[in-house]
Design a protein around this motif. Structure first.
Motif, PDB file in Angstrom:
ATOM      1  N   LEU A 155       0.832  -1.206   0.000  1.00 18.26           N
ATOM      2  CA  LEU A 155       0.000   0.000   0.000  1.00 18.26           C
ATOM      3  C   LEU A 155       0.865   1.255   0.000  1.00 18.26           C
ATOM      4  O   LEU A 155       0.558   2.235  -0.683  1.00 18.26           O
ATOM      5  N   PHE A 156       1.951   1.221   0.767  1.00 20.89           N
ATOM      6  CA  PHE A 156       2.856   2.365   0.822  1.00 20.89           C
ATOM      7  C   PHE A 156       3.435   2.637  -0.565  1.00 20.89           C
ATOM      8  O   PHE A 156       3.439   3.786  -1.043  1.00 20.89           O
ATOM      9  N   PHE A 157       3.919   1.599  -1.222  1.00 18.32           N
ATOM     10  CA  PHE A 157       4.532   1.723  -2.544  1.00 18.32           C
ATOM     11  C   PHE A 157       3.541   2.279  -3.570  1.00 18.32           C
ATOM     12  O   PHE A 157       3.824   3.266  -4.257  1.00 18.32           O
ATOM     13  N   VAL A 158       2.380   1.669  -3.654  1.00 19.65           N
ATOM     14  CA  VAL A 158       1.408   2.047  -4.679  1.00 19.65           C
ATOM     15  C   VAL A 158       0.836   3.437  -4.403  1.00 19.65           C
ATOM     16  O   VAL A 158       0.633   4.229  -5.333  1.00 19.65           O
ATOM     17  N   SER A 159       0.599   3.751  -3.154  1.00 20.65           N
ATOM     18  CA  SER A 159       0.022   5.058  -2.826  1.00 20.65           C
ATOM     19  C   SER A 159       0.955   6.206  -3.171  1.00 20.65           C
ATOM     20  O   SER A 159       0.511   7.330  -3.431  1.00 20.65           O
ATOM     21  N   MET A 160       2.252   5.942  -3.212  1.00 22.79           N
ATOM     22  CA  MET A 160       3.239   6.974  -3.509  1.00 22.79           C
ATOM     23  C   MET A 160       3.593   7.057  -4.993  1.00 22.79           C
ATOM     24  O   MET A 160       4.253   8.007  -5.430  1.00 22.79           O
ATOM     25  N   LEU A 161       3.166   6.095  -5.791  1.00 23.06           N
ATOM     26  CA  LEU A 161       3.619   6.013  -7.177  1.00 23.06           C
ATOM     27  C   LEU A 161       3.255   7.241  -8.010  1.00 23.06           C
ATOM     28  O   LEU A 161       4.085   7.734  -8.790  1.00 23.06           O
ATOM     29  N   ASP A 162       2.035   7.731  -7.876  1.00 18.79           N
ATOM     30  CA  ASP A 162       1.640   8.897  -8.666  1.00 18.79           C
ATOM     31  C   ASP A 162       2.573  10.070  -8.415  1.00 18.79           C
ATOM     32  O   ASP A 162       2.981  10.773  -9.347  1.00 18.79           O
ATOM     33  N   TYR A 163       2.891  10.288  -7.157  1.00 14.01           N
ATOM     34  CA  TYR A 163       3.763  11.404  -6.800  1.00 14.01           C
ATOM     35  C   TYR A 163       5.190  11.172  -7.286  1.00 14.01           C
ATOM     36  O   TYR A 163       5.839  12.081  -7.807  1.00 14.01           O
ATOM     37  N   ILE A 164       5.679   9.954  -7.136  1.00 17.90           N
ATOM     38  CA  ILE A 164       7.020   9.617  -7.611  1.00 17.90           C
ATOM     39  C   ILE A 164       7.108   9.811  -9.122  1.00 17.90           C
ATOM     40  O   ILE A 164       8.071  10.396  -9.642  1.00 17.90           O
ATOM     41  N   ASN A 165       6.107   9.328  -9.844  1.00 19.12           N
ATOM     42  CA  ASN A 165       6.098   9.472 -11.296  1.00 19.12           C
ATOM     43  C   ASN A 165       6.016  10.934 -11.715  1.00 19.12           C
ATOM     44  O   ASN A 165       6.616  11.341 -12.717  1.00 19.12           O
ATOM     45  N   PHE A 166       5.281  11.713 -10.955  1.00 16.13           N
ATOM     46  CA  PHE A 166       5.202  13.153 -11.219  1.00 16.13           C
ATOM     47  C   PHE A 166       6.578  13.801 -11.071  1.00 16.13           C
ATOM     48  O   PHE A 166       7.001  14.600 -11.917  1.00 16.13           O
ATOM     49  N   MET A 167       7.303  13.460 -10.016  1.00 16.72           N
ATOM     50  CA  MET A 167       8.625  14.044  -9.803  1.00 16.72           C
ATOM     51  C   MET A 167       9.618  13.581 -10.867  1.00 16.72           C
ATOM     52  O   MET A 167      10.463  14.354 -11.325  1.00 16.72           O
ATOM     53  N   ALA A 168       9.501  12.302 -11.259  1.00 14.09           N
ATOM     54  CA  ALA A 168      10.430  11.752 -12.252  1.00 14.09           C
ATOM     55  C   ALA A 168      10.015  12.086 -13.680  1.00 14.09           C
ATOM     56  O   ALA A 168      10.803  11.923 -14.611  1.00 14.09           O
TER      57      ALA A 168
END
Length: 204
Positions: A155-168
């Protein structure tokens, strides 16, 4: 009657979303208190260590997103069966946090020349290295990131993915089939689907 839990964070996903995911997963009603950036300076002095997100419960206020997530994981039974399993889960969360920090250092770099210098190592070495290792972990655990079943690490990984992808500015798991399975396994959970459908839209 007001919900027992109150989550306070900016009107974005980022560090607040693992907390929201975990509460939603457990079917725990919570107040989703979103702070405008304009209002943050006035609120900051009253917040522990001047940081968000925070979690309020029974008159107490907690800070640090990973610590809060770990606490909630215990409440919703997404932790390990023993101390070693908890260690395995924590290691995955810390690994992903390391990656988020590295990507964040690139994304928030103000000096364009320095940012350009960081781009090569980040996109050619760092992200591919982490994705290869994490994808192998997901394959070993049959579409999960630890102990062969759903835990708060997923859940931690997936919940953060949108934000990580936005930064990258890219989908970091595009070439990681097993991490895509992890994402699918989390997003198909009914309570998670319901949260995503009702949460504010277009807010990274």
């Amino acid at each position: 009657m007001a919900p027992a839990y109150k989550v306070t964070y900016f009107d974005i996903t980022a560090l607040g979303e693992p907390i929201r995911f975990l509460l939603s997963y457990g079917g725990i009603e919570f107040e989703d208190n979103r702070i405008n950036k304009e209002n943050w300076p006035a609120l900051k002095p009253s917040v522990p260590l001047g940081q968000m997100p925070t979690l309020e419960h029974n008159g107490k206020v907690a800070h640090q997103s990973v610590a809060i997530s770990r606490y909630l994981a215990k409440q919703v039974k997404l932790v390990g069966k023993d101390d070693w399993e908890d260690l395995e889960i924590d290691a995955i969360v810390d690994t992903f946090t390391d990656l988020r920090t590295k990507i964040g250092l690139y994304h928030y770099e103000q000096n364009e020349k320095v940012k350009e210098e960081k781009a090569g190592p980040l996109f050619n070495e760092i992200i591919p290295f982490y994705m290869e290792k994490l994808d192998a972990v997901a394959k070993k655990n049959n579409g999960y990131l630890a102990v062969g079943r759903l835990t708060w690490a997923d859940l931690f990984f997936v919940s953060m993915l949108d934000y990580i992808n936005f930064m990258a500015k890219k989908d970091i798991i595009a070439d990681s089939p097993n991490l895509q399975i992890v994402k699918e396994n989390v997003l198909k959970i009914p309570n998670i689907k319901a949260w995503i459908e009702k949460r504010p839209k277009d807010n990274l």
